[in-house]
Design a protein around this motif. Structure first.
Motif, PDB file in Angstrom:
ATOM      1  N   GLY A 237      24.352  43.858  33.586  1.00  0.00           N
ATOM      2  CA  GLY A 237      23.213  42.815  34.475  1.00  0.00           C
ATOM      3  C   GLY A 237      23.154  41.541  34.229  1.00  0.00           C
ATOM      4  N   ALA A 238      22.935  41.457  32.561  1.00  0.00           N
ATOM      5  CA  ALA A 238      22.954  39.832  32.413  1.00  0.00           C
ATOM      6  C   ALA A 238      24.098  39.121  32.604  1.00  0.00           C
ATOM      7  N   ALA A 239      25.213  39.653  32.603  1.00  0.00           N
ATOM      8  CA  ALA A 239      26.507  38.986  33.079  1.00  0.00           C
ATOM      9  C   ALA A 239      26.649  38.559  34.547  1.00  0.00           C
TER      10      ALA A 239
ATOM     11  N   LYS B  19      40.269  39.275  34.003  1.00  0.00           N
ATOM     12  CA  LYS B  19      41.135  40.487  34.300  1.00  0.00           C
ATOM     13  C   LYS B  19      40.472  41.046  35.552  1.00  0.00           C
ATOM     14  N   LEU B  20      39.943  40.057  36.404  1.00  0.00           N
ATOM     15  CA  LEU B  20      39.123  40.637  37.797  1.00  0.00           C
ATOM     16  C   LEU B  20      39.887  41.512  38.441  1.00  0.00           C
ATOM     17  N   ASP B  21      41.011  41.327  38.483  1.00  0.00           N
ATOM     18  CA  ASP B  21      41.769  42.370  39.442  1.00  0.00           C
ATOM     19  C   ASP B  21      42.064  43.808  38.781  1.00  0.00           C
ATOM     20  N   GLU B  22      42.287  43.668  37.473  1.00  0.00           N
ATOM     21  CA  GLU B  22      42.390  44.926  36.659  1.00  0.00           C
ATOM     22  C   GLU B  22      41.187  45.908  36.675  1.00  0.00           C
TER      23      GLU B  22
ATOM     24  N   VAL C  78      32.043  35.051  35.609  1.00  0.00           N
ATOM     25  CA  VAL C  78      31.647  33.831  34.717  1.00  0.00           C
ATOM     26  C   VAL C  78      32.976  33.064  34.364  1.00  0.00           C
ATOM     27  N   VAL C  79      33.910  33.765  33.731  1.00  0.00           N
ATOM     28  CA  VAL C  79      35.082  33.236  33.230  1.00  0.00           C
ATOM     29  C   VAL C  79      35.928  32.352  34.472  1.00  0.00           C
ATOM     30  N   ALA C  80      35.777  32.999  35.634  1.00  0.00           N
ATOM     31  CA  ALA C  80      36.569  32.197  36.643  1.00  0.00           C
ATOM     32  C   ALA C  80      35.631  31.188  37.163  1.00  0.00           C
ATOM     33  N   GLU C  81      34.523  31.009  37.081  1.00  0.00           N
ATOM     34  CA  GLU C  81      33.652  29.770  37.445  1.00  0.00           C
ATOM     35  C   GLU C  81      34.068  28.766  36.312  1.00  0.00           C
ATOM     36  N   LYS C  82      34.076  29.149  34.900  1.00  0.00           N
ATOM     37  CA  LYS C  82      34.446  28.037  34.077  1.00  0.00           C
ATOM     38  C   LYS C  82      35.616  27.444  34.035  1.00  0.00           C
ATOM     39  N   THR C  83      36.647  28.160  34.629  1.00  0.00           N
ATOM     40  CA  THR C  83      38.207  28.115  34.649  1.00  0.00           C
ATOM     41  C   THR C  83      38.193  26.985  35.995  1.00  0.00           C
ATOM     42  N   VAL C  84      37.579  27.326  37.000  1.00  0.00           N
ATOM     43  CA  VAL C  84      37.414  26.496  38.122  1.00  0.00           C
ATOM     44  C   VAL C  84      36.897  25.218  37.913  1.00  0.00           C
ATOM     45  N   ALA C  85      35.764  25.179  37.106  1.00  0.00           N
ATOM     46  CA  ALA C  85      35.034  23.937  36.704  1.00  0.00           C
ATOM     47  C   ALA C  85      35.943  22.850  35.937  1.00  0.00           C
ATOM     48  N   ALA C  86      36.601  23.701  34.721  1.00  0.00           N
ATOM     49  CA  ALA C  86      37.614  22.844  33.875  1.00  0.00           C
ATOM     50  C   ALA C  86      38.731  22.276  34.918  1.00  0.00           C
ATOM     51  N   PHE C  87      39.414  22.998  35.758  1.00  0.00           N
ATOM     52  CA  PHE C  87      40.496  22.410  36.662  1.00  0.00           C
ATOM     53  C   PHE C  87      39.829  21.173  37.506  1.00  0.00           C
ATOM     54  N   TYR C  88      38.645  21.647  37.959  1.00  0.00           N
ATOM     55  CA  TYR C  88      38.001  20.694  38.965  1.00  0.00           C
ATOM     56  C   TYR C  88      37.688  19.043  38.129  1.00  0.00           C
TER      57      TYR C  88
ATOM     58  N   HIS D  75      31.421  39.541  33.451  1.00  0.00           N
ATOM     59  CA  HIS D  75      31.840  38.345  32.570  1.00  0.00           C
ATOM     60  C   HIS D  75      33.259  37.687  33.132  1.00  0.00           C
ATOM     61  N   ASP D  76      34.318  38.430  33.908  1.00  0.00           N
ATOM     62  CA  ASP D  76      35.248  37.782  34.312  1.00  0.00           C
ATOM     63  C   ASP D  76      34.897  36.788  35.444  1.00  0.00           C
TER      64      ASP D  76
END
Lengths: 73, 142
Positions: free
Chosen positions: A57-59, B129-132, B41-51, B38-39
């Motif tokens: 939920g926090a994530a 690993k969004l898809d996994e 969040v990682v996707a958002e950070k990765t997109v931000a880094a590439f931008y 968490h994936d």
């Protein structure tokens, strides 16, 4: 994550060779993201289902805020 | 004839096992939901880094921000349902109508995640690993 690790290895070299600081910076940022993820996953063992759902939920809340931050970047 | 007598209860047990998720199925969905959050969040950070590195345009960055926002909101709703079910059915077994409610909430989210994973890959990025983890939940709900 494998491609991310490969990028982390290749991009600093590429950034140095081509003198593109933004590529070296990208590598640094991706390394930081990967390190945070590895650290988080290592702390997940031994939690109850309720605790896992609370973490989840926090994530998701962080992801909602992160999407807004990304839009405003 | 003797074989049929032995096989029939085994088949029945397998059918019942597949019909309603067990406690471990709910736990698997909870873990996958956690990883998906968490994936994202990682996707958002990765997109931000590439931008920020000039590897993708502002339009592309905003495109991902909009899609990831929808995933995050729907993901939070999906997780809230799991929290509610965890309290209602602490033993972990769900009645068929509740299983269907989980499927109904999950199906559009799974499609959206598949679409974003494809887009992210087409831009040369990789985000967790969004898809996994999405496949884990789809597998439990089959």
């Amino acid at each position: 994550m494998n491609i991310l690790i490969l990028l982390q290895t290749m991009l600093p070299v590429l950034g140095t060779v081509t003198h593109h600081p933004e590529i070296a910076q990208l590598a640094t940022n991706l390394t930081s993201i990967a390190e945070e993820e590895i650290s988080r996953r290592m702390s997940q063992t031994g939690k109850t289902r309720a605790e896992i759902l609370a973490d989840a939920g926090a994530a998701w809340d962080e992801a909602i805020k992160g999407a807004d931050d990304l839009k405003n970047l | 004839m003797r074989h049929r007598i032995v096989i029939a209860p085994v088949l029945l047990a397998l059918m019942l096992f597949k019909a309603c998720p067990t406690q471990s199925d709910l736990t698997r969905m909870a873990k996958a939901s956690n990883e998906l959050g968490h994936d994202t969040v990682v996707a958002e950070k990765t997109v931000a880094a590439f931008y920020q590195a000039g590897r993708i345009s502002k339009e592309r960055k905003d495109f991902y921000a909009d899609k990831l926002k929808v995933i995050a909101v729907k993901g939070k709703a999906f997780n809230d349902l799991l929290v509610s079910l965890d309290k209602q059915y602490p033993e972990g077994s769900l009645p068929p109508d509740q299983t269907q409610a989980v499927r109904d909430l999950w199906a559009p989210l799974a499609l959206l995640i598949g679409s974003v994973v494809s887009d992210i890959a087409s831009d040369g990025m990789k985000a967790g690993k969004l898809d996994e983890h999405a496949k884990t939940i789809s597998g439990v709900l089959q």
